[in-house]
Design a protein around this motif. Structure first.
Motif, PDB file in Angstrom:
ATOM      1  N   UNK A 550       1.111  -1.330  -0.059  1.00  0.00           N
ATOM      2  CA  UNK A 550      -0.030  -0.317  -0.080  1.00  0.00           C
ATOM      3  C   UNK A 550       0.624   1.035   0.534  1.00  0.00           C
ATOM      4  N   UNK A 551       0.455   2.928   0.032  1.00  0.00           N
ATOM      5  CA  UNK A 551       0.829   4.250   0.150  1.00  0.00           C
ATOM      6  C   UNK A 551      -0.202   4.577   0.870  1.00  0.00           C
ATOM      7  N   UNK A 552       0.679   5.587   1.030  1.00  0.00           N
ATOM      8  CA  UNK A 552       0.392   6.503   2.158  1.00  0.00           C
ATOM      9  C   UNK A 552       0.078   8.028   1.647  1.00  0.00           C
ATOM     10  N   UNK A 553      -1.270   8.566   1.151  1.00  0.00           N
ATOM     11  CA  UNK A 553      -1.113   9.734   0.927  1.00  0.00           C
ATOM     12  C   UNK A 553      -0.797  10.598   2.492  1.00  0.00           C
ATOM     13  N   UNK A 554       0.121  11.467   1.723  1.00  0.00           N
ATOM     14  CA  UNK A 554      -0.467  13.256   2.665  1.00  0.00           C
ATOM     15  C   UNK A 554      -1.432  13.700   3.447  1.00  0.00           C
ATOM     16  N   UNK A 555      -1.343  13.558   4.529  1.00  0.00           N
ATOM     17  CA  UNK A 555      -2.513  14.060   5.595  1.00  0.00           C
ATOM     18  C   UNK A 555      -3.430  12.831   5.724  1.00  0.00           C
ATOM     19  N   UNK A 556      -2.732  11.805   5.256  1.00  0.00           N
ATOM     20  CA  UNK A 556      -3.669  10.496   6.123  1.00  0.00           C
ATOM     21  C   UNK A 556      -2.233   9.394   6.452  1.00  0.00           C
ATOM     22  N   UNK A 557      -2.836   9.961   7.931  1.00  0.00           N
ATOM     23  CA  UNK A 557      -1.679   8.093   9.075  1.00  0.00           C
ATOM     24  C   UNK A 557      -2.549   6.910   8.180  1.00  0.00           C
ATOM     25  N   UNK A 558      -1.469   5.743   7.386  1.00  0.00           N
ATOM     26  CA  UNK A 558      -1.938   5.058   7.738  1.00  0.00           C
ATOM     27  C   UNK A 558      -2.710   4.609   9.142  1.00  0.00           C
ATOM     28  N   UNK A 559      -3.210   3.188   8.916  1.00  0.00           N
ATOM     29  CA  UNK A 559      -4.459   3.105   9.570  1.00  0.00           C
ATOM     30  C   UNK A 559      -5.077   2.629   8.920  1.00  0.00           C
ATOM     31  N   UNK A 560      -5.027   0.588   9.448  1.00  0.00           N
ATOM     32  CA  UNK A 560      -5.558  -0.467   9.434  1.00  0.00           C
ATOM     33  C   UNK A 560      -6.485  -1.234   9.649  1.00  0.00           C
ATOM     34  N   UNK A 561      -7.411  -1.297   9.625  1.00  0.00           N
ATOM     35  CA  UNK A 561      -8.475  -2.301  10.513  1.00  0.00           C
ATOM     36  C   UNK A 561      -9.118  -3.094  10.349  1.00  0.00           C
ATOM     37  N   UNK A 562      -8.893  -4.572  10.724  1.00  0.00           N
ATOM     38  CA  UNK A 562      -9.083  -5.916  10.544  1.00  0.00           C
ATOM     39  C   UNK A 562     -10.676  -6.239  11.505  1.00  0.00           C
ATOM     40  N   UNK A 563     -11.547  -7.408  10.317  1.00  0.00           N
ATOM     41  CA  UNK A 563     -12.468  -7.374  11.270  1.00  0.00           C
ATOM     42  C   UNK A 563     -11.324  -8.668  11.876  1.00  0.00           C
ATOM     43  N   UNK A 564     -11.734  -8.525  13.244  1.00  0.00           N
ATOM     44  CA  UNK A 564     -11.496  -9.308  14.640  1.00  0.00           C
ATOM     45  C   UNK A 564     -11.805 -11.055  14.217  1.00  0.00           C
ATOM     46  N   UNK A 565     -12.871 -11.239  13.586  1.00  0.00           N
ATOM     47  CA  UNK A 565     -13.162 -11.952  13.503  1.00  0.00           C
ATOM     48  C   UNK A 565     -12.633 -13.213  12.272  1.00  0.00           C
ATOM     49  N   UNK A 566     -11.775 -12.650  11.242  1.00  0.00           N
ATOM     50  CA  UNK A 566     -11.339 -13.311   9.863  1.00  0.00           C
ATOM     51  C   UNK A 566      -9.621 -13.390  10.248  1.00  0.00           C
ATOM     52  N   UNK A 567      -9.080 -12.984  12.146  1.00  0.00           N
ATOM     53  CA  UNK A 567      -7.453 -12.830  11.836  1.00  0.00           C
ATOM     54  C   UNK A 567      -7.543 -13.665  13.228  1.00  0.00           C
ATOM     55  N   UNK A 568      -6.048 -13.707  12.939  1.00  0.00           N
ATOM     56  CA  UNK A 568      -6.030 -15.280  14.401  1.00  0.00           C
ATOM     57  C   UNK A 568      -4.618 -13.016  15.151  1.00  0.00           C
ATOM     58  N   UNK A 569      -5.083 -12.650  16.773  1.00  0.00           N
ATOM     59  CA  UNK A 569      -4.273 -11.864  17.170  1.00  0.00           C
ATOM     60  C   UNK A 569      -4.560 -10.014  16.627  1.00  0.00           C
ATOM     61  N   UNK A 570      -3.576  -9.716  16.519  1.00  0.00           N
ATOM     62  CA  UNK A 570      -4.114  -8.255  16.413  1.00  0.00           C
ATOM     63  C   UNK A 570      -4.301  -7.848  15.229  1.00  0.00           C
ATOM     64  N   UNK A 571      -5.627  -7.074  15.319  1.00  0.00           N
ATOM     65  CA  UNK A 571      -6.583  -6.534  14.132  1.00  0.00           C
ATOM     66  C   UNK A 571      -5.813  -4.831  13.981  1.00  0.00           C
ATOM     67  N   UNK A 572      -5.743  -4.760  14.621  1.00  0.00           N
ATOM     68  CA  UNK A 572      -5.682  -3.148  13.721  1.00  0.00           C
ATOM     69  C   UNK A 572      -3.785  -2.877  14.482  1.00  0.00           C
ATOM     70  N   UNK A 573      -3.442  -2.192  12.874  1.00  0.00           N
ATOM     71  CA  UNK A 573      -1.968  -1.114  12.784  1.00  0.00           C
ATOM     72  C   UNK A 573      -1.720   0.266  12.492  1.00  0.00           C
TER      73      UNK A 573
END
Length: 784
Positions: A550-573
């Motif tokens: 992926x790449x980040x745009x200026x003015x947008x702090x990269x934030x990834x939010x996964x559906x916790x039901x579809x991953x094991x462990x941490x879901x927010x980055x």
């Protein structure tokens, strides 16, 4: 049941905590289903591969895809360099080359066809095949393309016939042309295992025409149109409110041409016609394509266009009204003006941000095929007398130059928007199959936003089956007074009770002139990425592990939010963008997936080579054993290749430098004699460029007694590629001749302010800087 428009709900902007604006979109209650089987198009090749089309998108081997079409005119570029230029286009993300077959260039003299040298269509098609590049042949007979008479040969004007209609004598000449094209392309059709997937029949039938070559000062144009259509013809692409008076005759003529092309062997899975501005079309036998020009040279008064405003192109094409039902066809935006040709009186400058915004808006508005007129510039050849030109002079064209400010220019140099567009092409290459079936969803107020509006966010989404993409644009052509859009938050209802709100904390900023595409409920190998405030770029294989870039745009702090039901462990980055940003997730099925967030600058320099991520400031093309890096004036290049032994660490490759010093003799303030001898085109040198910083009206380049280039001043140095002239310049000097730039020149309003000279001391200016020859190095890297 509520209406579709009501279902596209926008309760927006709601003010939340001061300056934050909350925007909402909702999926339609009933999902659009493409219509199949009505279009008489599609086909297979000997390898069993297939191309098919429904009412919404194209499919390749049954998988939806969005073609990226980049126009290049083979007869406007030296044949010996075609292979390299095709590779550059492929490196830019283009996978289909539309190309005109200009009738007049191949049959300048009646009955004498020339398919040699730079006119060798078959050689061009063979090179496309070798490079895995598909082709759409634009076979005319009328082409336009800023060619003299729109590519109708001069001698047709002296014949007892009417052009562009079912005149029997005219059709007899067209039949000979089509037969010659079919002969040159034999074995190159898709069904024969070749690269040609489509043919365009005619061009802008009953919409536009070109002036005949015989033209007198101040005379209204005499158009290359049938007698019954001439009074309604126009010069450029624009809205045409009503159908042509002889609409039925135009459609009949197209059917005659289509039948003739098929009969003579030009059989392809796709046929196209230009469908904008009430032009004649071919029903279910051809795909009508659309266009979008934000800086048209043919407009007398420059004005902000509507092409930066989201709409549903599948319901209302650009340059509507049209003669077809748009719901029956995919929206194919085949002639998008990412650049623009300069003419004498009008020299509009297209920026990289303008090109990127145009295409983000077009994709967000539902286009399922994007194309550029033109993607690769060129030089219009002279006629056989060595003095006359095939260029459309009555329109004020340069006699030679057809640079078009294209993503790749007249002499093969990278244009200012090449990398901006590659961001989108990389996205479409790896994720276009997801986007293609998705329908456009607009806010309630979309019709209220006009080009002059600077305060309302321009946005839309494309959605299907609970997934989607959010598109945003904060650019407007012909408007330098826009501002950053701040405090942005979104709530997107994707259907089936799935709602995505973003960002999780704080808000987003879309800077002035920026554009963005954000994923919604994005599938990552079985895990669901609810949203990311970063733009998807590509997917690579990292030694067996899927790796999403992926790449980040200026003015947008990269934030990834996964559906916790579809991953094991941490879901927010929330990584910091850069080469050290990689994190991993594990899906519920136990699969590890890596994600890296590049900075925007890194993304602009990124492409995929041999399935790997390559980041470099150099122009890069893939080769059999790796890739070549091309640098202007620098004999070394830095790059990152991942995965590799070096990981994300930069590597350097270099070749031996060369030095060339031209001899320059000033004949007068407006004329210079330039000598260049002993050019060494060894493997490490791709090209030499004569670079001339100047301020003037027109810069003319002569070699021997021939004009070989004419550059209309637009604030940039004259750059002339010398490879094509190497035999002549080994024997003769060049003459550079400059015409003065005057204070009352009609195009000064178009030029960058910094390039306009001070006219207080003189009403005309010629200024020429240091003349030099700059090598473009070619540095080969082998992937081990």
């Amino acid at each position: 049941m509520k209406s579709l428009l009501t279902s596209l709900l926008m309760v927006c902007p709601l003010l939340v905590s001061g300056q934050t604006s909350f925007y909402r979109l909702s999926a339609p209650e009933r999902q659009m289903e493409p219509r199949k089987g009505h279009l008489r198009l599609g086909g297979t090749n000997p390898a069993g591969e297939s191309i098919s089309v429904n009412s919404y998108y194209l499919s390749r081997d049954g998988k939806p895809f969005i073609p990226v079409m980049g126009e290049m005119h083979f007869s406007r570029y030296p044949a010996e360099q075609w292979d390299t230029e095709i590779k550059k286009m492929k490196a830019g993300g283009v996978n289909v080359i539309p190309t005109y077959v200009f009738w007049s260039i191949h049959e300048e003299k009646e009955g004498v066809f020339d398919w040699t040298g730079d006119r060798d269509l078959r050689r061009f098609l063979q090179l496309c095949k070798e490079n895995g590049m598909q082709v759409i042949l634009r076979i005319g007979p009328f082409c336009h393309g800023e060619i003299r008479n729109g590519a109708l040969p001069d001698w047709l004007l002296a014949k007892p016939l009417e052009v562009r209609c079912d005149d029997e004598l005219y059709l007899s000449y067209v039949r000979k042309l089509y037969a010659e094209i079919a002969k040159q392309a034999r074995g190159m059709m898709y069904g024969e295992g070749g690269p040609v997937i489509g043919c365009q029949i005619e061009n802008e039938m009953q919409h536009a025409a070109a002036p005949w070559y015989i033209h007198y000062p101040d005379e209204p144009f005499d158009y290359t149109a049938a007698a019954g259509d001439a009074e309604e013809a126009r010069i450029g692409v624009e809205v045409q409110e009503s159908q042509a008076t002889r609409a039925a005759a135009g459609e009949k003529h197209l059917r005659t041409l289509l039948g003739m092309a098929k009969e003579l062997g030009l059989n392809t899975p796709l046929y196209t016609v230009t469908g904008w501005g009430n032009a004649a079309t071919l029903g279910y036998d051809a795909l009508p394509v659309t266009a979008g020009y934000t800086y048209p040279f043919w407009e007398a008064t420059p004005r902000p266009s509507s092409f930066m405003l989201f709409k549903d192109l599948h319901a209302s094409p650009d340059y509507a009204p049209v003669r077809y039902n748009p719901a029956d066809y995919p929206s194919l935006s085949a002639e998008m003006g990412a650049g623009m040709q300069l003419i004498y009186r009008s020299r509009p400058i297209v920026t990289a941000e303008a090109a990127e915004a145009l295409m983000v808006r077009t994709l967000g508005s539902g286009s399922n095929g994007i194309g550029y007129y033109v993607y690769h510039g060129g030089s219009t050849p002279l006629m056989s007398d060595g003095q006359s030109t095939f260029s459309d002079e009555p329109m004020g064209m340069p006699k030679i130059s057809y640079d078009y400010q294209a993503p790749i220019g007249e002499y093969g140099l990278e244009g200012r928007m090449y990398r901006n567009l590659r961001l989108l092409h990389s996205f479409l290459t790896d994720f276009g199959d997801r986007l293609a079936p998705m329908e456009t969803v607009l806010p309630d107020n979309w019709k209220d936003i006009k080009p002059g509006n600077r305060d309302d966010l321009r946005y839309a989404a494309r959605m299907r089956d609970g997934r989607g993409f959010l598109f945003m644009v904060n650019f407007q052509d012909h408007d330098t007074m826009r501002h950053d859009m701040t405090g942005l938050r979104f709530s997107i209802e994707l259907g089936g009770g799935k709602t995505v709100s973003l960002p999780r904390t704080g808000s987003l900023t879309l800077p002035k002139d920026a554009s963005a595409i954000l994923p919604l409920n994005f599938d990552v190998e079985g895990a669901t990425l609810s949203y990311a405030t970063a733009q998807p770029l590509m997917r690579i294989d990292d030694k067996g592990t899927p790796h999403y870039i992926f790449f980040a745009h200026e003015g947008m702090r990269p934030e990834y939010e996964f559906d916790a039901a579809t991953v094991k462990g941490k879901a927010s980055f929330s990584p910091k963008a850069g080469l050290e940003s990689t994190f991993s997730i594990k899906t519920r099925a136990g699969k590890t997936v890596k994600i890296t967030t590049l900075t925007r600058e890194q993304a602009l320099n990124a492409m995929k080579v041999k399935g790997r991520l390559l980041i470099t400031e150099a122009m890069a093309v893939e080769t059999e054993g790796g890739f070549d890096l091309m640098r202007l004036g620098e004999a070394k290049a830095e790059y990152v290749l991942y995965p590799s032994k070096a990981g994300f660490r930069p590597q350097t490759a270099a070749v031996s430098p060369v030095a060339v010093a031209p001899t320059v003799k000033k004949i007068s303030h407006r004329k210079y004699l330039v000598g260049v001898r002993n050019l060494d085109f060894s493997p490490q040198v791709e090209e030499y460029y004569l670079r001339v910083p100047y301020t003037a009206d027109v810069a003319l380049t002569f070699l021997g007694d021939r004009l070989v280039g004419d550059d209309f001043f637009h604030g940039e140095p004259l750059m002339v590629g010398l490879r094509r002239h190497r035999e002549q310049i080994a024997k003769a000097d060049m003459i550079l001749y400059f015409r003065p730039l005057r204070s009352d020149a009609p195009f000064l309003r178009d030029l960058p302010k910094a390039s306009i000279p001070d006219f207080t001391k003189s009403k005309s200016v010629i200024s020429v800087g240091d003349i030099e020859v700059v090598p473009q190095y070619r540095i080969s890297v082998v992937i081990k």
